[in-house]
Design a protein around this motif. Structure first.
Motif, PDB file in Angstrom:
ATOM      1  N   HIS A  53      43.184  43.903  48.252  1.00 62.05           N
ATOM      2  CA  HIS A  53      42.537  43.598  46.979  1.00 62.05           C
ATOM      3  C   HIS A  53      43.238  44.113  45.732  1.00 62.05           C
ATOM      4  N   HIS A  54      44.300  44.893  45.853  1.00 61.41           N
ATOM      5  CA  HIS A  54      44.915  45.490  44.654  1.00 61.41           C
ATOM      6  C   HIS A  54      45.406  44.420  43.691  1.00 61.41           C
ATOM      7  N   GLY A  55      45.309  44.766  42.400  1.00 62.85           N
ATOM      8  CA  GLY A  55      45.611  43.817  41.334  1.00 62.85           C
ATOM      9  C   GLY A  55      47.011  43.233  41.395  1.00 62.85           C
ATOM     10  N   ASP A  56      47.975  44.019  41.858  1.00 61.36           N
ATOM     11  CA  ASP A  56      49.347  43.506  41.913  1.00 61.36           C
ATOM     12  C   ASP A  56      49.548  42.554  43.105  1.00 61.36           C
ATOM     13  N   HIS A  57      48.466  42.283  43.851  1.00 56.50           N
ATOM     14  CA  HIS A  57      48.543  41.354  44.987  1.00 56.50           C
ATOM     15  C   HIS A  57      47.648  40.129  44.804  1.00 56.50           C
ATOM     16  N   VAL A  58      46.647  40.253  43.939  1.00 58.80           N
ATOM     17  CA  VAL A  58      45.691  39.145  43.742  1.00 58.80           C
ATOM     18  C   VAL A  58      45.640  38.676  42.284  1.00 58.80           C
TER      19      VAL A  58
HETATM   20 ZN    ZN Z   1      48.407  48.055  47.214  1.00 60.19          ZN
END
Ligand code: ZN
Ligand code: FE
Length: 255
Positions: A53-58
């Motif tokens: 769910h981290h922002g740099d992934h979604v």
């Molecule tokens: Zn992460």
């Protein structure tokens, strides 16, 4: 299936899977570079595969779905409510298809409590498998334990470590050089690690990417897959796998 690596932010990698005019994206940090690549390839986006769910992934999910409304958004069941536009809720052992390829889903908590990895086994024996492991396994390292315990991470990394040596590791960040700078301090007598460190230094001086790496090389040189090796046990002054891993992870956090 072709795999394209796209740079994003300072050190993220986004991966675009392409088969003809169909494409899927793994962990879109942001939408624009993905849209640009899709335009270059003349491909339509049919799937977004998120690892956690981290922002740099979604970060690119919403904008990509607005532009490609037919795309399906896949992520972990455990991340329900934390993934923008999620439509498919995955569990360990599930299978996901992209065109003529099938990914096996591994539940790999530790970095986050819902983290999953996507593994495409090879179609023929001479081909590599493809592992999209987000922030769980890195080239020369592993993700920080933000929402999980060393025991969970050891179990998660054990699942990935069982895969064949000829598996390409498509991790989500270019952290390899700093990971290996740490690795040589905890596994100083490892000749494979010394060679790899030199190679990665040279590659980074030339601004070359070090991702994907190969799982066979990770098994020989990544301290976070080597909790059962005498050298790492000696450094950690521990015997139990979870304690060895936990100590080495703690040392990396302070490095
Ligand atoms: Zn992460
Ligand atoms: Fe990340």
């Amino acid at each position: 299936m072709q795999i394209h690596r796209i740079n994003a932010w300072s050190d993220n990698y986004i991966f675009l899977l392409q088969k003809g005019n169909h494409a899927a994206v793994v962990d879109p940090t942001e939408a624009q570079p993905v849209v640009n690549k899709l335009n270059d390839l003349g491909a339509d986006l049919i799937a977004i595969f998120n690892t956690h769910h981290h922002g740099d992934h979604v970060g690119g999910n919403r904008q990509l779905l607005a532009k490609y409304p037919k795309a399906m958004v896949y992520a972990s069941e455990v991340d329900r409510g934390r993934i923008p536009e999620q439509q498919v809720f995955l569990n360990d052992g599930d299978m996901v298809t992209f065109c003529d390829r099938t990914a096996h889903i591994f539940f790999v908590p530790g970095h986050t409590r819902g983290h999953i990895a996507y593994y495409f086994p090879p179609v023929t024996n001479s081909q590599p498998g493809e592992l999209f492991c987000g922030d769980t396994l890195f080239a020369g390292g592993c993700g920080r334990l933000f929402e999980g315990t060393p025991a969970q991470m050891v179990e998660s990394l054990s699942k990935l470590r069982q895969l064949p040596d000829n598996t390409r590791v498509w991790c989500a960040h270019e952290y390899t050089l700093s990971n290996l700078k740490f690795a040589i301090t905890v596994d100083a007598q490892n000749p494979d690690l010394e060679i790899r460190f030199q190679q990665v230094q040279t590659a980074r001086q030339r601004k070359e990417a070090t991702v994907p790496s190969l799982l066979g090389i990770e098994k020989k040189t990544n301290p976070f897959l080597r909790w059962d090796h005498p050298a790492l046990k000696a450094t950690a002054k521990q015997q139990d796998p979870t304690r060895v891993f936990g100590r080495i992870r703690g040392m990396k956090d302070m490095f």
